[in-house]
Design an enzyme around this catalytic site. Structure first.
Site, PDB file in Angstrom:
ATOM      1  NE  ARG A  39      -4.161  -1.673   0.073  1.00  0.00           N
ATOM      2  CZ  ARG A  39      -5.276  -1.553   0.780  1.00  0.00           C
ATOM      3  NH1 ARG A  39      -5.477  -0.506   1.532  1.00  0.00           N
ATOM      4  NH2 ARG A  39      -6.188  -2.491   0.704  1.00  0.00           N
ATOM      5  NE  ARG A  43      -7.097   5.608   2.013  1.00  0.00           N
ATOM      6  CZ  ARG A  43      -7.901   5.131   2.940  1.00  0.00           C
ATOM      7  NH1 ARG A  43      -9.019   5.743   3.199  1.00  0.00           N
ATOM      8  NH2 ARG A  43      -7.572   4.056   3.605  1.00  0.00           N
ATOM      9  NE  ARG A  52      -9.060   7.719  -6.648  1.00  0.00           N
ATOM     10  CZ  ARG A  52      -9.494   7.050  -5.589  1.00  0.00           C
ATOM     11  NH1 ARG A  52      -8.682   6.263  -4.938  1.00  0.00           N
ATOM     12  NH2 ARG A  52     -10.739   7.151  -5.185  1.00  0.00           N
ATOM     13  CG  ASP A  88      -8.775  -3.090  -4.578  1.00  0.00           C
ATOM     14  OD1 ASP A  88      -8.220  -2.455  -3.670  1.00  0.00           O
ATOM     15  OD2 ASP A  88      -9.568  -4.018  -4.365  1.00  0.00           O
ATOM     16  CE1 TYR A 163     -13.253  -6.953   1.359  1.00  0.00           C
ATOM     17  CE2 TYR A 163     -11.458  -8.230   0.444  1.00  0.00           C
ATOM     18  CZ  TYR A 163     -11.916  -7.245   1.292  1.00  0.00           C
ATOM     19  OH  TYR A 163     -11.025  -6.555   2.079  1.00  0.00           O
TER      20      TYR A 163
HETATM   21  O1  CP3 Z   1       0.063  -1.714  -2.454  1.00  0.00           O
HETATM   22  C1  CP3 Z   1      -0.157  -0.772  -3.242  1.00  0.00           C
HETATM   23  O2  CP3 Z   1       0.248   0.379  -3.041  1.00  0.00           O
HETATM   24  C2  CP3 Z   1      -0.849  -1.075  -4.565  1.00  0.00           C
HETATM   25  C3  CP3 Z   1      -2.223  -0.869  -4.607  1.00  0.00           C
HETATM   26  C4  CP3 Z   1      -3.180  -1.757  -3.850  1.00  0.00           C
HETATM   27  C5  CP3 Z   1      -4.460  -1.302  -3.480  1.00  0.00           C
HETATM   28  N1  CP3 Z   1      -5.174  -2.333  -2.981  1.00  0.00           N
HETATM   29  C6  CP3 Z   1      -4.934   0.074  -3.683  1.00  0.00           C
HETATM   30  C7  CP3 Z   1      -6.052   0.571  -2.878  1.00  0.00           C
HETATM   31  C8  CP3 Z   1      -3.121  -3.089  -3.487  1.00  0.00           C
HETATM   32  C9  CP3 Z   1      -1.962  -4.064  -3.596  1.00  0.00           C
HETATM   33  C10 CP3 Z   1      -4.386  -3.449  -2.943  1.00  0.00           C
HETATM   34  C11 CP3 Z   1      -4.722  -4.805  -2.507  1.00  0.00           C
HETATM   35  C12 CP3 Z   1      -5.910  -4.999  -1.674  1.00  0.00           C
HETATM   36  N2  CP3 Z   1      -7.144  -4.446  -1.794  1.00  0.00           N
HETATM   37  C13 CP3 Z   1      -5.946  -5.948  -0.634  1.00  0.00           C
HETATM   38  C14 CP3 Z   1      -4.826  -6.841  -0.236  1.00  0.00           C
HETATM   39  C15 CP3 Z   1      -3.867  -6.136   0.620  1.00  0.00           C
HETATM   40  C16 CP3 Z   1      -4.327  -5.913   2.029  1.00  0.00           C
HETATM   41  O3  CP3 Z   1      -4.482  -4.750   2.420  1.00  0.00           O
HETATM   42  O4  CP3 Z   1      -4.504  -6.920   2.747  1.00  0.00           O
HETATM   43  C17 CP3 Z   1      -7.239  -5.910  -0.090  1.00  0.00           C
HETATM   44  C18 CP3 Z   1      -7.740  -6.733   1.078  1.00  0.00           C
HETATM   45  C19 CP3 Z   1      -7.987  -4.967  -0.840  1.00  0.00           C
HETATM   46  C20 CP3 Z   1      -9.410  -4.583  -0.663  1.00  0.00           C
HETATM   47  C21 CP3 Z   1      -9.485  -3.146  -0.321  1.00  0.00           C
HETATM   48  N3  CP3 Z   1      -9.435  -2.143  -1.269  1.00  0.00           N
HETATM   49  C22 CP3 Z   1      -9.513  -2.546   0.954  1.00  0.00           C
HETATM   50  C23 CP3 Z   1      -9.574  -3.287   2.276  1.00  0.00           C
HETATM   51  C24 CP3 Z   1      -9.457  -1.152   0.766  1.00  0.00           C
HETATM   52  C25 CP3 Z   1      -9.323  -0.059   1.800  1.00  0.00           C
HETATM   53  C26 CP3 Z   1     -10.563   0.688   2.079  1.00  0.00           C
HETATM   54  C27 CP3 Z   1     -10.189   2.021   2.705  1.00  0.00           C
HETATM   55  O5  CP3 Z   1     -10.414   3.039   2.040  1.00  0.00           O
HETATM   56  O6  CP3 Z   1      -9.676   2.035   3.844  1.00  0.00           O
HETATM   57  C28 CP3 Z   1      -9.429  -0.927  -0.631  1.00  0.00           C
HETATM   58  C29 CP3 Z   1      -9.360   0.368  -1.312  1.00  0.00           C
HETATM   59  C30 CP3 Z   1      -8.006   0.727  -1.827  1.00  0.00           C
HETATM   60  N4  CP3 Z   1      -7.195  -0.112  -2.524  1.00  0.00           N
HETATM   61  C31 CP3 Z   1      -7.395   1.999  -1.724  1.00  0.00           C
HETATM   62  C32 CP3 Z   1      -6.169   1.908  -2.396  1.00  0.00           C
HETATM   63  C33 CP3 Z   1      -5.161   2.981  -2.619  1.00  0.00           C
HETATM   64  C34 CP3 Z   1      -8.003   3.215  -1.053  1.00  0.00           C
HETATM   65  C35 CP3 Z   1      -8.891   3.843  -2.056  1.00  0.00           C
HETATM   66  C36 CP3 Z   1      -8.991   5.313  -1.890  1.00  0.00           C
HETATM   67  O7  CP3 Z   1      -7.968   5.993  -1.945  1.00  0.00           O
HETATM   68  O8  CP3 Z   1     -10.136   5.767  -1.762  1.00  0.00           O
END
Ligand code: CP3
Length: 356
Positions: A39, A43, A52, A88, A163
């Site tokens: 990640r 953010r 974004r 994602d 999910y």
């Molecule tokens: O690692 C990176 O920087 C690459 C991008 C990446 C994202 N999601 C971007 C993202 C990666 C590798 C993921 C994987 C992902 N997504 C996982 C596996 C990793 C982990 O955290 O265990 C999971 C479970 C998800 C599902 C998901 N998508 C979640 C739990 C969330 C967070 C919700 C939140 O806003 O707190 C997301 C959204 C997400 N994925 C964001 C980003 C940058 C936030 C979106 C935003 O900026 O609004």
């Protein structure tokens, strides 16, 4: 050729293929340990929030130029040793017919969860053309990154199934486990379909030129070793072994997986990602001497005063020496409130302290 990996041989001479990341994943000598952060694109960075603004997450994932920009931001800012594709884990299932969106602060939310055989019919196989924007983004990035490797990724069948079945994030995974125990045939049919989608999604990224892939089974830690082996491992193994000829290291990661490290290694990983709960030298005893490890600083340590961070980084590096290769990372993703300057300092510290 959409189902074979021959295309991947084309980038074997690229500098990124001989990068610190790939060398450490292969257990080959490195001048210092590579470091990147799960990640890292996201953010915690003001420049991310700026580009974004007003664009929903899935929409952002579908714009190759924006994907490339967000992926490059942490590389420019922190000098990390790898980029991870901005996307994602739910992107491929969204393109395979599932109506979902990503809710800020919540995560993926599925309009109609999958609970029955009839629901399962809505999840169709992924065609590479469904995610041609991923191919485009990867190619753009490989061109721009030069010697810095790009990590591709996908969600593992269990985490994706959770999910889809729950309809969103879940603390207990109760509905997921209810299907797993109560309707094992439906469970295995769903996971088999997810494994195919995941494999196809990763193949697109490998053909585009990623240097490594990470399979995120973020929520697998909710399972016992016996249930993991029975209900999950065969499906994750299908994905990982399906990439065995791809020429890129495969990183397999989950959270709270102390009981699963042996099984997750056996599923076909070259590198096992470990969360912060298990010291890397302890983890190695389960993973075995032939695989590399990735991890495992507690993301919350980054909120502590610098001397504490420093001490913890040095401890992780020391424990990582037990493995043939160590990729420094956090034990899970960067938390949104993290001070980006602290991440930059950690990169410098890892480089200096692991120099040999
Ligand atoms: O690692 C990176 O920087 C690459 C991008 C990446 C994202 N999601 C971007 C993202 C990666 C590798 C993921 C994987 C992902 N997504 C996982 C596996 C990793 C982990 O955290 O265990 C999971 C479970 C998800 C599902 C998901 N998508 C979640 C739990 C969330 C967070 C919700 C939140 O806003 O707190 C997301 C959204 C997400 N994925 C964001 C980003 C940058 C936030 C979106 C935003 O900026 O609004």
């Amino acid at each position: 050729m959409t189902t074979t990996m021959e295309g991947s041989a084309a980038h074997r001479d690229d500098p990124a293929t001989d990068s610190l990341l790939v060398r450490a994943c292969r257990g080959r000598p490195v001048p210092h340990s590579p470091v990147w952060f799960m990640r890292q694109a996201g953010r915690s960075l003001p420049e991310y929030r700026k580009v974004r603004a007003g664009i929903p997450m899935l929409e952002a994932c579908r714009r190759p130029e924006l994907v490339a920009e967000v992926t490059l931001q942490p590389v420019r800012r922190h000098g990390v040793d790898a980029a991870i594709l901005f996307s994602d884990i739910v992107v491929p299932v969204a393109e395979a017919g599932i109506d979902l969106h990503i809710e800020p602060g919540v995560g993926p939310v599925v309009a109609e969860p999958i609970r029955t055989q009839a629901d399962l019919e809505r999840l169709r196989p992924l065609d590479p053309t469904d995610v041609s924007y991923i191919d485009e983004a990867v190619r753009l990035l490989v061109g721009e990154l030069g010697a810095t490797p790009l990590i591709g990724f996908a969600g593992a069948p269990f985490t994706l199934a959770s999910y889809l079945i729950e309809g969103g994030p879940s603390r207990t995974h109760a509905k997921t486990k209810a299907m797993m125990y109560g309707e094992p045939e439906l469970w295995h049919a769903l996971c088999a379909r997810l494994a195919e989608i995941t494999l196809e999604f990763l193949r697109v990224q490998v053909r585009g030129g990623v240097s490594a892939v990470q399979l995120f089974d973020s929520w697998a830690g909710a399972l016992s070793d016996a249930d993991y082996r029975r209900f999950v491992l065969p499906h994750s193994a299908h994905v990982l072994t399906g990439l065995s000829g791809a020429g890129v290291p495969r990183i397999h990661f989950g959270v709270g997986t102390a009981q699963l490290l042996t099984a997750m290694a056996e599923a076909g990983a070259d590198v096992v990602g470990v969360d912060w709960r298990t010291p890397l030298d302890t983890a190695m005893a389960q993973i075995g001497p032939e695989r590399a490890v990735q991890g495992n600083l507690d993301p919350c340590v980054l909120f502590a005063p610098w001397p504490v961070i420093q001490r913890e980084v040095l401890r992780v590096l020391e424990e990582g020496r037990a493995a043939p290769g160590h990729v420094f990372n956090l034990g899970h993703g960067v938390l949104p409130d993290t001070d980006p300057d602290v991440l930059t300092r950690v990169v410098t510290l890892v480089h200096e302290a692991s120099a040999r």
